[in-house]
Scaffold this motif. Sequence first.
Motif, PDB file in Angstrom:
ATOM      1  N   TYR A 168     -53.065  73.390  -7.522  1.00 37.50           N
ATOM      2  CA  TYR A 168     -52.667  72.392  -6.526  1.00 37.50           C
ATOM      3  C   TYR A 168     -53.646  71.222  -6.522  1.00 37.50           C
ATOM      4  N   ARG A 216     -49.600  69.321  -5.352  1.00 35.14           N
ATOM      5  CA  ARG A 216     -48.399  70.124  -5.534  1.00 35.14           C
ATOM      6  C   ARG A 216     -48.631  71.072  -6.707  1.00 35.14           C
ATOM      7  N   PRO A 217     -47.938  72.210  -6.727  1.00 39.89           N
ATOM      8  CA  PRO A 217     -48.202  73.177  -7.795  1.00 39.89           C
ATOM      9  C   PRO A 217     -47.803  72.651  -9.173  1.00 39.89           C
TER      10      PRO A 217
END
Length: 439
Positions: free
Chosen positions: A225, A229-230
């Motif tokens: 992350y 965001r992943p």
Amino acid sequence: MIFNRWIAFWSVLLMLLPASVNAAQYNYIDISNPFLRKTPIAVPVFKVPAQDRAAMRTAESAAQRLAYYLEFTGYFSISDPGAFLEDPQAMDITGAGIRYRNWTVIGAEMLVTGGVEIREGEAQFELRLFDTVKQKMLVGKRYRGKPDDYNRVARRFCSEVVFAVTGSRGFFDSKLAFVSNGTGHKEIYLSDFDGSNVQQFTRHNSISLFPDWSSDGRWIAYTTYANKRPQIRIQNVKEKRWSGIDKPGLQAVAAWVPGEFKLAAGLSFSGDLEIYLLTGNGKVIKRLTNSVGIDGEPTWAPDGKRLAFVSRRAGNPQIYILDTDSGRVQRLTFEGRYNTQPSWSPKGDRIAYSAMKSGVIDIFTIDPENGEAVQLTENQGSNEAPTWSPDGSLIAFSSTREGKSRIYVMTAYGTDQRRLLTLPGEQTNPKWSPNIVTP
């Protein structure tokens, strides 16, 4: 003559058994037996020239590490040195004069003998394995290196011992990757197979999860992350080189294709999270799954032709198997409403996974052919994220049985469960590497 530290460490291929002998013919240890009886083995301190204190220190350390590694396998029980009837510094180590009766009478069915000599800064280790019941030598090796190379010598010879009695090379050149939050952030760390020599791998000051090793051990793919965001990052283990996946949306849990510089990963750029096949540099090759609902957490069969994964296509997370040639998908798990984190055995015969039963998460294995499941952990906290050793004999996993989540290891049948390491914070998401032979 003084050798360079790394170049000097080489194994003189002094096979005291013919190289053509197949260890499988011995049938000493049946590793497919869930009720395996541990074989008693004696590991006396290795023999050294008289009054050589430096050699004695090396000999004691080498014998201790060898005994520790042999016991770690789960195949052996180490005989008590206090029961020995032989003086290690006076006994014969070559086989011709070994008094086998003195070892069988104390219950030792196998015996390791060794000798250490140090000359001009170079150490020579001569090691042998004997069957004390059949009164025969099984394997012998000679190694040369620096005196403090004893740990690597112990690992190399353990690999020979395990091969001699099981037909498998073991896991002594493997490592573990795992997640720890001891710095206040979830970062990925690396260690040796037994939890020693811990090193921090990522420093994103964020959340990094789900590491997976390439088949050659040179790359680790993981989800981070770091950019809020992943996203999946593919990073070289030794160098700072890395690449990412140039696609929008979520990216989660990558799995390297066995023997290839390719990987499968869950991506959502086309809608729901689906599994795609990617190059080792993160370029999309093709889409592998296509369903209503989330598909993710891929794990490959050792032949690289089948893929187990988790899908919610039936309403709750269950494990499915995809034949990548035909595109056929079959559901594997039916018991329970929560089955995740599949990990395919290197032997191909079992898939380990996490499942919720009576509100608690435990580890199971399942036969990918007939769906027969076996529970390995029970009544010891939450147990998750199983991963196989490269020879398929051990499973590492995370557990909260002592409070905080730690990394544990057990045999493939659930026996000998023990903690590997304790670090600040909690440790999760272990992933075992292939055997990585270092120079």
